[in-house]
Write a protein that holds these residues in place. Structure first.
Motif, PDB file in Angstrom:
ATOM      1  N   GLN A   1     -45.719 -39.344-103.045  1.00 52.58           N
ATOM      2  CA  GLN A   1     -45.243 -37.962-103.132  1.00 52.58           C
ATOM      3  C   GLN A   1     -44.141 -37.700-102.113  1.00 52.58           C
ATOM      4  O   GLN A   1     -43.140 -37.030-102.413  1.00 52.58           O
TER       5      GLN A   1
ATOM      6  N   ASP B   1     -40.880 -39.100-103.300  1.00 55.75           N
ATOM      7  CA  ASP B   1     -40.267 -38.237-104.315  1.00 55.75           C
ATOM      8  C   ASP B   1     -39.635 -36.997-103.680  1.00 55.75           C
ATOM      9  O   ASP B   1     -38.555 -36.555-104.089  1.00 55.75           O
ATOM     10  N   GLN B   2     -40.310 -36.428-102.686  1.00 52.30           N
ATOM     11  CA  GLN B   2     -39.770 -35.247-102.015  1.00 52.30           C
ATOM     12  C   GLN B   2     -38.474 -35.574-101.280  1.00 52.30           C
ATOM     13  O   GLN B   2     -37.513 -34.801-101.324  1.00 52.30           O
TER      14      GLN B   2
END
Length: 475
Positions: A352, A355-356
């Protein structure tokens, strides 16, 4: 009238040129630069200093884990009082006149003693070694979190610096616009008095002037907020600020290159994978509770008045203990399963985070390109608005344009100048945001000659300490 207004407008143009360069004063030699402001934020920002303290606290986790390799020594002492009174029949009673019927034993003693116990773990199924490795991973993660906070603070400092510059320049433009509109209103009233324009023209000029006063008040309020934010982030009040410049020299040349650097160097990503390592080691630590342990224990004891008055007792022993867990009620198995689920969670958090960071870099790259285009467009808009304003004024002289047309043209020019100031602000801020996204917004790159906080110094000071409650900084 138009010549006078044109003169005031020329002054506004000069102001716009200055503000477009984002300069607050001409005293460049004494001006605060963006780099020096960021150095102050690096040294004085309380959020950053708090995170440094958090890293130092994490360093102690390694020292705590190392304690599993070391012996444990305890000492104890005891002191008490005992009264012993015992009565029993005398088997010799009656054999002579001197023999009493009952034998009485009455004793008062003070049992006391000291003892010491030394315990050394020989084997613990890897619990200690994995705990040390986990603590080291947590230290590395804490350092990356510190670097992430450093980048956040430096970016916030750059943004606060540029906000003060932008909104000071905007305030100057709005004040210059008031001057122009005041002269416009005065001349419009003069023309109304000689019958060249109507009352409507005067009302339009008055309305536009009052709107300009409102814009000045709003700009002043915005600037006050910027100054407060600057003080909070940098640690001092802004005084004379030099122009801010983008950091394109530190940026990768392509978006693909920026993403590659970000995935390798962004501190949020690096910290996330250190957390994954720590979670993997936690599984091994939990599993070690199912394995055997071997410990060596030595004990010495000296006792006085142990059983009777004035007796002494000394004991010494050395014992090796093997402990093999058979069944712990299921708690240890649950801890192992729990640790495995936590490991899976940390792996998902790492993905995550990647992706951020990717979204941040792509967005910042697009914003930077957009701000470059906006600067060119605003410059072209200013040139066109100046030509249009001059044309409207000339046409107004011969009655082909109204006062409202002139006011609208002046407003268009003001809007273009404000847009240029905003675009130049965004150009700098977006470059810093992109540099933060790729993980290279560090003091070493912005101000290489400045002294940097080194978290490894404290780590080396406390890692192998065997005793002492005083921290290396004197606390």
């Amino acid at each position: 009238m138009n010549d006078t207004v044109a003169l005031l407008t020329a002054r506004g143009i000069a102001c716009a040129l200055v503000t477009a360069m984002l300069v607050l004063a001409t005293q460049a030699a004494r001006a605060e630069t963006l780099d020096s402001a960021l150095v102050k934020a690096y040294r004085m920002n309380p959020q950053l200093n708090a995170q440094r303290a958090n890293v130092r606290a994490a360093d102690e986790g390694v020292a705590k884990a190392q304690a599993g390799y070391r012996p444990k020594l305890t000492a104890s002492s005891n002191l008490g009082a005992e009264n012993f009174n015992y009565r029993s029949p005398n088997p010799q009673f009656g054999t002579s006149l001197t023999q009493p019927r009952t034998i009485i034993t009455d004793q008062r003693i003070l049992p006391r003693g000291v003892s010491a116990q030394l315990t050394q773990t020989i084997f613990d199924s890897g619990a200690t070694s994995n705990s040390v490795r986990q603590a080291e991973s947590q230290v590395l993660a804490a350092r990356e979190n510190l670097r992430n906070i450093e980048e956040t603070v430096l970016f916030s400092g750059a943004q606060a610096y540029m906000n003060v510059l932008r909104d000071t320049a905007t305030l100057n433009l709005q004040k210059s616009n008031v001057d122009v509109l005041e002269e416009q209103l005065r001349q419009t009233r003069d023309r109304f008095n000689v019958g060249e324009v109507t009352r409507t023209d005067v009302a339009q000029a008055e309305s536009r002037l009052e709107g300009a006063h409102s814009q000045v008040a709003a700009a002043e309020a915005t600037l006050k907020g910027d100054i407060a934010t600057y003080r909070q982030t940098i640690g001092v009040e802004p005084k004379t600020l030099a122009p801010g410049r983008p950091v394109d020299r530190l940026l990768p040349p392509t978006l693909e290159g920026a993403l590659k650097v970000a995935f390798a160097e962004n501190p949020a990503i690096v910290a996330a994978f250190h957390n994954v390592d720590a979670a993997e080691l936690q599984v091994k630590i939990a599993e070690a509770a199912l394995g055997p342990t071997i410990a060596l224990q030595g004990q010495v004891q000296q006792a006085y008045d142990n059983r009777v008055s004035n007796d002494q007792l000394f004991t010494a022993s050395v014992t090796a203990t093997l402990t093999v867990p058979i069944y712990e009620g299921g708690a240890v198995y649950a801890q192992v399963r729990q640790a495995k689920e936590a490991l899976g969670q940390q792996r998902l958090v790492a993905e995550q985070t990647r992706d951020q960071v990717r979204q941040l870099v792509v967005s910042a790259w697009g914003n930077l390109d957009a701000s470059k285009a906006q600067i060119l467009a605003a410059q072209a808009q200013i040139s066109a608005s100046e030509v249009a304003l001059n044309g409207v004024r000339e046409e107004a002289k011969v009655g082909q344009r109204t006062t409202l047309d002139v006011l609208n043209a002046q407003q268009d020019l003001l809007n273009a100048r404000v847009a240029l100031v905003s675009a130049q602000h965004d150009r700098v801020v977006n470059s810093y945001q992109l540099l933060q996204g790729v993980g290279r917004l560090t003091l070493e790159r912005i101000a290489p000659s400045s002294e940097r906080y080194d978290p490894s110094v404290h780590y080396e000071q406390v890692r192998d300490l065997w005793w002492g409650t005083q921290a290396p900084n004197g606390n």
